[in-house]
Design a protein around this motif. Structure first.
Motif, short mmCIF file in Angstrom:
data_model
loop_
_atom_site.label_atom_id
_atom_site.label_comp_id
_atom_site.label_asym_id
_atom_site.label_seq_id
_atom_site.Cartn_x
_atom_site.Cartn_y
_atom_site.Cartn_z
N ALA A 1 0.83 -1.21 0.00
CA ALA A 1 0.00 0.00 0.00
C ALA A 1 0.86 1.26 0.00
O ALA A 1 0.48 2.27 -0.60
CB ALA A 1 -0.93 -0.01 1.21
N ARG A 2 2.00 1.21 0.64
CA ARG A 2 2.89 2.37 0.64
C ARG A 2 3.55 2.56 -0.72
O ARG A 2 3.80 3.67 -1.15
CB ARG A 2 3.98 2.21 1.71
CG ARG A 2 3.47 2.37 3.13
CD ARG A 2 4.62 2.50 4.11
NE ARG A 2 5.43 3.67 3.83
CZ ARG A 2 5.17 4.90 4.27
NH1 ARG A 2 4.11 5.13 5.03
NH2 ARG A 2 5.98 5.92 3.98
N LYS B 1 2.13 1.58 -3.58
CA LYS B 1 1.04 1.90 -4.51
C LYS B 1 1.28 1.32 -5.90
O LYS B 1 1.24 2.01 -6.90
CB LYS B 1 0.81 3.41 -4.57
CG LYS B 1 0.33 4.01 -3.26
CD LYS B 1 -0.11 5.46 -3.41
CE LYS B 1 1.04 6.38 -3.69
NZ LYS B 1 0.62 7.80 -3.66
N GLU B 2 1.50 -0.01 -5.91
CA GLU B 2 1.68 -0.72 -7.17
C GLU B 2 0.46 -1.63 -7.37
O GLU B 2 0.31 -2.65 -6.69
CB GLU B 2 2.96 -1.55 -7.13
CG GLU B 2 3.25 -2.31 -8.40
CD GLU B 2 3.36 -1.41 -9.62
OE1 GLU B 2 2.58 -1.63 -10.58
OE2 GLU B 2 4.16 -0.46 -9.60
N CYS C 1 -2.95 3.69 2.02
CA CYS C 1 -2.92 4.14 0.63
C CYS C 1 -3.56 5.52 0.47
O CYS C 1 -3.05 6.39 -0.24
CB CYS C 1 -3.65 3.12 -0.25
SG CYS C 1 -3.09 3.10 -1.95
N ARG C 2 -4.68 5.74 1.15
CA ARG C 2 -5.34 7.04 1.08
C ARG C 2 -4.47 8.12 1.72
O ARG C 2 -4.43 9.26 1.26
CB ARG C 2 -6.70 6.99 1.77
CG ARG C 2 -7.73 6.14 1.04
CD ARG C 2 -9.09 6.19 1.71
NE ARG C 2 -9.70 7.51 1.51
CZ ARG C 2 -10.50 7.83 0.50
NH1 ARG C 2 -10.79 6.92 -0.43
NH2 ARG C 2 -11.01 9.02 0.40
N THR D 1 -1.81 9.46 -0.60
CA THR D 1 -2.26 10.02 -1.88
C THR D 1 -2.71 11.47 -1.74
O THR D 1 -3.52 11.80 -0.86
CB THR D 1 -3.43 9.19 -2.43
OG1 THR D 1 -2.99 7.83 -2.58
CG2 THR D 1 -3.90 9.71 -3.78
N TYR E 1 -5.74 12.03 -6.68
CA TYR E 1 -6.92 11.19 -6.55
C TYR E 1 -8.04 11.63 -7.49
O TYR E 1 -8.74 10.81 -8.07
CB TYR E 1 -7.43 11.23 -5.10
CG TYR E 1 -8.60 10.32 -4.85
CD1 TYR E 1 -8.43 8.94 -4.77
CD2 TYR E 1 -9.89 10.84 -4.69
CE1 TYR E 1 -9.50 8.10 -4.54
CE2 TYR E 1 -10.97 10.01 -4.45
CZ TYR E 1 -10.77 8.64 -4.37
OH TYR E 1 -11.84 7.81 -4.15
N LYS F 1 -2.23 5.43 -10.93
CA LYS F 1 -2.03 4.36 -9.95
C LYS F 1 -2.59 4.72 -8.59
O LYS F 1 -3.08 3.84 -7.86
CB LYS F 1 -0.53 4.04 -9.84
CG LYS F 1 0.03 3.31 -11.04
CD LYS F 1 1.48 2.91 -10.80
CE LYS F 1 2.02 2.10 -11.98
NZ LYS F 1 3.43 1.67 -11.73
N ASP F 2 -2.50 5.99 -8.21
CA ASP F 2 -2.99 6.40 -6.89
C ASP F 2 -4.47 6.06 -6.74
O ASP F 2 -4.89 5.45 -5.75
CB ASP F 2 -2.77 7.90 -6.69
CG ASP F 2 -1.31 8.30 -6.83
OD1 ASP F 2 -0.62 8.34 -5.81
OD2 ASP F 2 -0.85 8.53 -7.97
N CYS G 1 -5.22 2.08 -7.01
CA CYS G 1 -4.90 1.30 -5.80
C CYS G 1 -5.97 1.46 -4.73
O CYS G 1 -6.40 0.49 -4.10
CB CYS G 1 -3.54 1.73 -5.24
SG CYS G 1 -2.14 1.19 -6.23
N ILE G 2 -6.42 2.70 -4.54
CA ILE G 2 -7.46 2.95 -3.55
C ILE G 2 -8.75 2.26 -3.94
O ILE G 2 -9.42 1.63 -3.11
CB ILE G 2 -7.67 4.46 -3.38
CG1 ILE G 2 -6.43 5.10 -2.74
CG2 ILE G 2 -8.90 4.75 -2.51
CD1 ILE G 2 -6.47 6.61 -2.67
#
Length: 446
Positions: A272-273, A275-276, A304-305, A308, A313, A325-326, A329-330
Motif C-alpha cells: 500500500a505504501r 502503490k503498485e 494508501c489514502r 495520496t 486522486y 495508480k494512486d 490502488c485505492i
C-alpha cells in the motif's frame, strides 16, 4: 523622504529582477531549449533530487513578489484520508520538502529556513517511514540541524537495517547504526544474538530478489535452513522488487502472505505504501486480508489514502490512458473492503435467518406432528399443495432436524444446507395450508 522612495524603488527593481530570473529559469515543459536568445532550463536539472511542481513554483513566485509565504494549496499538501488531520501526512511533508529543495537550489536562505522549521515539527509526529525523505532532503540541502534531528528520531525507532540500507545514503545509514550500537551499549540492553550464517543467507535471498534471480532463490532455499518467511521475502519484494518477479515469488506458495513483520505490517500494508496495483491485485486474489490492521490500527486502504494527494486522486483520466495508480490502488482496496463487509453482513444475516428458521420450523412441526402417523393423509395434502411428495415426505420424516439446525454437516456446502432448510420450510407451509383447506379431519380424531 527621497531616500525612502529610492529604497522602495530599489526593492521593486530587485524583486522584478529576481522574478525575471526565476521566470527564465523555471520551465516546467519537458524540453530544454533556447528561446529569444535566452536559455531555458528544466526543473529536474535545477533541483535534481526532487520533483518541483507548478504549485511550488507559484509559492516561490509569491514569496518573491511579497516577501511572505502563504498557505500551501490543499490539493497538493493534504491526503484523501477523511480520518487524517493532515498534521504530518505524507503529502504535507512532501510538499514542504518540495519547497525546501526549490528555495535551497536558488539560495533563498530565509525561505529555506522557514520550511526547515516546518519539517522539524513534522518529524515529531510523522511515522518513521515518512521521516526518511526528510532526512534525505536535509542531507542534500546541507541542513545539519534538521539532518541531526531526523537521525536521532530514526535511531530511536524500530526501522530495520534493510530499510536503512535501501532507502538512505550509506553515510547516513552508517551513522544511524553507530548511534544504535552506542545506545545499546550504554543501556546494557539484552539484544538477541544474531546468527551470522542465517543473516548472510537472508541477505543473499534479498540479493536474489533484487536481481530477479529465481534460480538462485530456489537454490538458497534448498541449501540453507532459511525460509521465505524467515527473510520476510514477500515484504521485501513488495517494497523493492519488480512486480512481475514479486508475482513469481508469491506463486511459489512457500510464504505466508498475511505474515506480519517485526513492525506489525503484512505484505499488503507494505504494498500500500508503494502503490503498485499489480502487486495489490495479486495479493488480494491469493487471499490477503484487506481488513488486517498494522500495530497502530491502519488498514491497507487507510495507508494508501494517506499516501495520496487530493490532486492525484481526483485527476481526470484522459481518453485512451490508464487510470493513475494512486486512484486505482485505492479503488481496488476499497472494493475488497466492501466485498468483505458484504460477506460479514451476510454471515450475520445467516445467523439471524437461522434463528428465524428455527422458530418457524418448530411451530410448523408442532402443527404437523401427526404427519408421521398419517402418511397417506400427508401425501394427499401435499399433492393438493403441489409439493414434491417423495422429497417432501422424506424431509418431513427427519426427526429433530429443526432442533439440530445449527449443527454443521461437513458433507454439505452452505448453499446445500440453505436449500435443504428452504425445502423443509416450504414443505411444512404447503402441508399446513392444504390441511387447513381440508378441515384437519384426522387431527380432530386424535
Amino acid at each position: 523622504m527621497l531616500r525612502s522612495l529610492l529604497r522602495a524603488n530599489q526593492w521593486q527593481l530587485i524583486a522584478a529582477y529576481c522574478l525575471h530570473a526565476v521566470r527564465s529559469l523555471f520551465n516546467l515543459s519537458s524540453d530544454a531549449s533556447v528561446s529569444e536568445g535566452r536559455p531555458k532550463y528544466l526543473m529536474t536539472d535545477l533541483v535534481p533530487h526532487w520533483k518541483v511542481g507548478f504549485e511550488a513554483f507559484n509559492d516561490i513566485r509569491h514569496y518573491i513578489y511579497t516577501g511572505m509565504t502563504k498557505a500551501s494549496p490543499p490539493e497538493v499538501s493534504t491526503c484523501v484520508d477523511d480520518a487524517c488531520t493532515h498534521d504530518a501526512c505524507p503529502p504535507a511533508i512532501n510538499y514542504a520538502i518540495e519547497l525546501m529543495y526549490a528555495s535551497a537550489a536558488f539560495k533563498m536562505t530565509a525561505l529555506c529556513s522557514v520550511y526547515e522549521d516546518s519539517l522539524v515539527m513534522f518529524v515529531d509526529y510523522a511515522p518513521v517511514e515518512d521521516v526518511i525523505p526528510v532526512l534525505v532532503a536535509a542531507f542534500h540541502c546541507q541542513l545539519n540541524q534538521l539532518r541531526s534531528y531526523c537521525i536521532q528520531r530514526i535511531a530511536r525507532s524500530n526501522l530495520d537495517n534493510v530499510c536503512l540500507e535501501k532507502e538512505i545514503p550509506d553515510e547516513l545509514s552508517s551513522e544511524i547504526k553507530s548511534l544504535r550500537v552506542k545506545s545499546n551499549q550504554e543501556s546494557e540492553a539484552n539484544t538477541n544474538e544474531v546468527d551470522p550464517l542465517r543473516e548472510k543467507t537472508v541477505r543473499r535471498i534479498h540479493k536474489a530478489l533484487d536481481t530477479d534471480d529465481f534460480e538462485l532463490l530456489n537454490l538458497l532455499l534448498k541449501e540453507y535452513k532459511v525460509t521465505l518467511d524467515d527473510a520476510y521475502a514477500l515484504h521485501y519484494a513488495a517494497a523493492y522488487c519488480n512486480p512481475n518477479f514479486f508475482v513469481e515469488v508469491l506463486n511459489m506458495g512457500l510464504a505466508d502472505l498475511n505474515l506480519k513483520d517485526a513492525r506489525g505490517r503484512t505484505v499488503l500494508h507494505v504494498a500500500a505504501r508503494r502503490k503498485e496495483p499489480a502487486v495489490m491485485v495479486t495479493l488480494l486474489s491469493k487471499g490477503a486480508y484487506a481488513s488486517e490492521t498494522t500495530s497502530d490500527g491502519q488498514t491497507a486502504v487507510a495507508i494508501c489514502r494517506r499516501m495520496t494527494r487530493q490532486k492525484d486522486y481526483v485527476e481526470a483520466t484522459k481518453q485512451g490512458q490508464e487510470t493513475n495508480k494512486d486512484r486505482l490502488c485505492i479503488d481496488v482496496l476499497e472494493r475488497e473492503m466492501r466485498r468483505n463487509s458484504v460477506s460479514e453482513n451476510l454471515a450475520m444475516s445467516s445467523e439471524v435467518m437461522d434463528d428465524d428458521f428455527q422458530r418457524k420450523l418448530e411451530y410448523l412441526e408442532n402443527r404437523v406432528a401427526c404427519v408421521r402417523l398419517f402418511p397417506s393423509e400427508a401425501r394427499v395434502a401435499m399433492e393438493m399443495a403441489g409439493a414434491d411428495t417423495t422429497t417432501g415426505l422424506s424431509v418431513l420424516g427427519r426427526k429433530g432436524l429443526s432442533r439440530n439446525l445449527k449443527e454443521v454437516d461437513l458433507n454439505e456446502t452452505p448453499s446445500m444446507q440453505a436449500t435443504s432448510r428452504q425445502l423443509r420450510l416450504l414443505t411444512l407451509l404447503k402441508t399446513v395450508h392444504s390441511w387447513a383447506l381440508k378441515g384437519t379431519r384426522n387431527l380432530k380424531k386424535m
